[in-house]
Scaffold this active site. Structure first.
Site, PDB file in Angstrom:
ATOM      1  N   THR A   1       0.547  -1.158  -0.273  1.00  0.00           N
ATOM      2  CA  THR A   1      -0.379   0.402  -0.150  1.00  0.00           C
ATOM      3  C   THR A   1       0.427   1.243   0.053  1.00  0.00           C
ATOM      4  O   THR A   1       0.401   2.582  -0.877  1.00  0.00           O
ATOM      5  CB  THR A   1      -1.022  -0.030   1.149  1.00  0.00           C
ATOM      6  OG1 THR A   1      -0.466  -0.293   2.366  1.00  0.00           O
ATOM      7  CG2 THR A   1      -1.972  -0.990   1.128  1.00  0.00           C
TER       8      THR A   1
ATOM      9  N   HIS B   1       0.001 -17.059  -5.650  1.00  0.00           N
ATOM     10  CA  HIS B   1      -1.634 -16.753  -5.708  1.00  0.00           C
ATOM     11  C   HIS B   1      -1.183 -16.224  -7.475  1.00  0.00           C
ATOM     12  O   HIS B   1      -1.863 -15.505  -8.109  1.00  0.00           O
ATOM     13  CB  HIS B   1      -1.913 -14.662  -4.816  1.00  0.00           C
ATOM     14  CG  HIS B   1      -2.831 -15.852  -3.986  1.00  0.00           C
ATOM     15  ND1 HIS B   1      -3.260 -14.335  -2.850  1.00  0.00           N
ATOM     16  CD2 HIS B   1      -3.368 -16.803  -3.286  1.00  0.00           C
ATOM     17  CE1 HIS B   1      -3.946 -15.530  -1.961  1.00  0.00           C
ATOM     18  NE2 HIS B   1      -4.043 -16.670  -1.996  1.00  0.00           N
TER      19      HIS B   1
ATOM     20  N   ILE C   1       0.510 -10.167  -5.756  1.00  0.00           N
ATOM     21  CA  ILE C   1       0.575 -10.833  -7.102  1.00  0.00           C
ATOM     22  C   ILE C   1       1.410  -9.269  -8.576  1.00  0.00           C
ATOM     23  O   ILE C   1       1.246  -9.816  -8.881  1.00  0.00           O
ATOM     24  CB  ILE C   1      -0.757 -10.861  -7.710  1.00  0.00           C
ATOM     25  CG1 ILE C   1      -2.188  -9.541  -8.059  1.00  0.00           C
ATOM     26  CG2 ILE C   1      -1.629 -12.227  -7.468  1.00  0.00           C
ATOM     27  CD1 ILE C   1      -3.712  -9.928  -8.364  1.00  0.00           C
TER      28      ILE C   1
ATOM     29  N   ASN D   1       1.681  -5.165  11.008  1.00  0.00           N
ATOM     30  CA  ASN D   1       0.309  -5.621   9.894  1.00  0.00           C
ATOM     31  C   ASN D   1       0.136  -3.557  11.301  1.00  0.00           C
ATOM     32  O   ASN D   1      -0.366  -4.081  11.895  1.00  0.00           O
ATOM     33  CB  ASN D   1      -0.820  -5.969  10.685  1.00  0.00           C
ATOM     34  CG  ASN D   1      -1.672  -6.408   9.281  1.00  0.00           C
ATOM     35  OD1 ASN D   1      -1.470  -6.196   7.831  1.00  0.00           O
ATOM     36  ND2 ASN D   1      -2.654  -6.495   9.614  1.00  0.00           N
TER      37      ASN D   1
HETATM   38  P1  NAD Z   1      -4.026  -9.303   3.097  1.00  0.00           P
HETATM   39  O1  NAD Z   1      -5.246 -10.444   3.644  1.00  0.00           O
HETATM   40  O2  NAD Z   1      -3.286  -9.241   3.017  1.00  0.00           O
HETATM   41  O3  NAD Z   1      -4.714  -7.412   4.115  1.00  0.00           O
HETATM   42  C1  NAD Z   1      -3.933  -5.997   3.892  1.00  0.00           C
HETATM   43  C2  NAD Z   1      -3.543  -5.932   5.434  1.00  0.00           C
HETATM   44  O4  NAD Z   1      -2.852  -5.529   5.058  1.00  0.00           O
HETATM   45  C3  NAD Z   1      -5.083  -5.181   5.672  1.00  0.00           C
HETATM   46  O5  NAD Z   1      -5.034  -6.331   7.040  1.00  0.00           O
HETATM   47  C4  NAD Z   1      -4.543  -3.335   6.162  1.00  0.00           C
HETATM   48  O6  NAD Z   1      -4.641  -3.291   6.987  1.00  0.00           O
HETATM   49  C5  NAD Z   1      -3.090  -3.809   6.391  1.00  0.00           C
HETATM   50  N1  NAD Z   1      -2.349  -3.315   6.215  1.00  0.00           N
HETATM   51  C6  NAD Z   1      -2.750  -1.470   4.795  1.00  0.00           C
HETATM   52  N2  NAD Z   1      -2.012  -0.887   4.916  1.00  0.00           N
HETATM   53  C7  NAD Z   1      -0.642  -1.288   5.521  1.00  0.00           C
HETATM   54  C8  NAD Z   1       0.710  -0.615   5.809  1.00  0.00           C
HETATM   55  N3  NAD Z   1       0.916   0.307   5.279  1.00  0.00           N
HETATM   56  N4  NAD Z   1       1.777  -1.059   6.291  1.00  0.00           N
HETATM   57  C9  NAD Z   1       0.614  -2.965   7.673  1.00  0.00           C
HETATM   58  N5  NAD Z   1      -0.171  -2.967   7.124  1.00  0.00           N
HETATM   59  C10 NAD Z   1      -1.032  -2.923   5.905  1.00  0.00           C
HETATM   60  O7  NAD Z   1      -4.822  -8.697   2.093  1.00  0.00           O
HETATM   61  P2  NAD Z   1      -6.436  -8.178   1.536  1.00  0.00           P
HETATM   62  O8  NAD Z   1      -5.766  -6.732   1.167  1.00  0.00           O
HETATM   63  O9  NAD Z   1      -7.065  -8.583   1.504  1.00  0.00           O
HETATM   64  O10 NAD Z   1      -6.051  -9.007  -0.409  1.00  0.00           O
HETATM   65  C11 NAD Z   1      -6.479 -10.744  -0.318  1.00  0.00           C
HETATM   66  C12 NAD Z   1      -5.603 -10.831  -1.719  1.00  0.00           C
HETATM   67  O11 NAD Z   1      -5.464 -10.036  -2.717  1.00  0.00           O
HETATM   68  C13 NAD Z   1      -4.523 -11.033  -1.328  1.00  0.00           C
HETATM   69  O12 NAD Z   1      -3.462 -11.640  -1.310  1.00  0.00           O
HETATM   70  C14 NAD Z   1      -3.788 -10.808  -2.910  1.00  0.00           C
HETATM   71  O13 NAD Z   1      -3.669 -12.476  -3.679  1.00  0.00           O
HETATM   72  C15 NAD Z   1      -5.026  -9.801  -3.234  1.00  0.00           C
HETATM   73  N6  NAD Z   1      -4.217  -8.372  -3.939  1.00  0.00           N
HETATM   74  C16 NAD Z   1      -3.095  -8.948  -3.791  1.00  0.00           C
HETATM   75  C17 NAD Z   1      -2.753  -7.453  -4.334  1.00  0.00           C
HETATM   76  C18 NAD Z   1      -1.260  -6.980  -4.101  1.00  0.00           C
HETATM   77  O14 NAD Z   1      -0.149  -7.137  -4.993  1.00  0.00           O
HETATM   78  N7  NAD Z   1      -0.832  -5.862  -3.975  1.00  0.00           N
HETATM   79  C19 NAD Z   1      -3.091  -6.393  -3.272  1.00  0.00           C
HETATM   80  C20 NAD Z   1      -4.557  -6.529  -3.206  1.00  0.00           C
HETATM   81  C21 NAD Z   1      -4.676  -7.956  -3.301  1.00  0.00           C
END
Ligand code: NAD
Length: 251
Positions: A29, A122, A106, A218
């Site tokens: 993020t 994934h 991903i 997290n």
């Molecule tokens: P997730 O279950 O891994 O949750 C993300 C977590 O990160 C949340 O609890 C959030 O509060 C926390 N978070 C957000 N910003 C943060 C930061 N700067 N530092 C620490 N923690 C932080 O993932 P999801 O969002 O539920 O996505 C589910 C699935 O979707 C993933 O496993 C993946 O396969 C896919 N996805 C991938 C990407 C990517 O590749 N960047 C992005 C979105 C979703």
């Protein structure tokens, strides 16, 4: 930054030569890719059920046009560079503080930051695979972005292309390798994951049944907070990792 928590994390990592990291969307993020479950994530804005029913292998097969309309709008990630967190993890691997990264992401950002032992479960959003029978052609995301049709097709056989990402209803990639790497770790560090996506969350749960150390970094709650040796609740993940690495180097 919580100094005592960081001190404790450094102490645990320094005491082990087998530290494995598990990453989720939260590590990316800060680099500019939104997560799904965070405050502005699409699970909140569009609804989890809707997203899960469209990002589904049966929906893709039945209605590729509707699938791609949705996918193009929400899932073709902005072109971003690896963030500080990705770069620090790559440096920590080089220095021997980290053995491997198992990632749900991903976005390919760990690999682009220079991490060598990355186990993606994934798939990767950068690649598209032809679904035509016997045709194994693959394409990069630039090809799909440039395609004038909503549903991208193979230049060789005309088959429909599928993103090389694991959709709901499909098995994860590297299942055995990911599980063995996690269970074989002495210390497991989970970064930026809510630990609610299975089966990876299940591997972490299995790991936590041992007496080994589980560190969670997290923003907000995760499904395994109760089992963590130590939890750092922050969204400044890059800065936190930089501090941890700096202290490990100066020990
Ligand atoms: P997730 O279950 O891994 O949750 C993300 C977590 O990160 C949340 O609890 C959030 O509060 C926390 N978070 C957000 N910003 C943060 C930061 N700067 N530092 C620490 N923690 C932080 O993932 P999801 O969002 O539920 O996505 C589910 C699935 O979707 C993933 O496993 C993946 O396969 C896919 N996805 C991938 C990407 C990517 O590749 N960047 C992005 C979105 C979703």
């Amino acid at each position: 930054m919580e100094t005592k928590t960081i001190d404790r994390i450094v102490e645990i990592l320094a005491g082990s030569k087998n530290n494995v990291v598990v990453t989720g969307a939260g590590i990316s993020t800060e680099a500019g890719i939104p997560d799904f479950r965070g405050e502005k994530g699409i699970y909140r804005t569009l609804g989890e059920d809707r997203v899960m029913s469209i990002l589904n292998i049966s929906f893709f097969k039945k209605n590729p046009h509707a699938f791609y309309e949705f996918y193009r709008k929400y899932f073709i990630f902005p072109a971003v560079e690896p963030g500080l967190a990705h770069r620090v993890l790559a440096d920590m691997e080089k220095r021997g503080y980290i053995k491997a990264i198992v990632t749900q992401n991903i976005d390919n950002l760990h690999q682009r930051a220079g991490s060598k032992r990355v186990i993606p479960v994934h798939g990767t959003a950068d690649r598209y695979i032809c679904t035509g029978v016997g045709c194994y052609a693959s394409y990069d995301d630039e090809y799909v972005r440039r395609s004038s049709e909503v549903v991208p097709t193979c230049a060789v056989c005309g088959g429909i292309l599928k993103p090389d990402v694991v959709l709901f209803g499909e098995p994860i990639q590297n299942h055995r390798y990911a599980r063995e790497t996690i269970l074989g770790a002495k210390v497991l560090v989970v970064i930026g994951s809510s630990l609610t996506v299975f089966p990876l969350a299940g591997f972490v749960e299995e790991f936590s049944r041992s007496a080994k150390d589980l560190i969670i970094i997290n923003k907000g709650k995760t499904g395994m907070d109760h089992a963590a040796t130590i939890k750092l609740d922050t969204d400044q993940t890059g800065a936190a990792l930089e501090e941890i690495n700096r202290r490990l180097i100066s020990r």
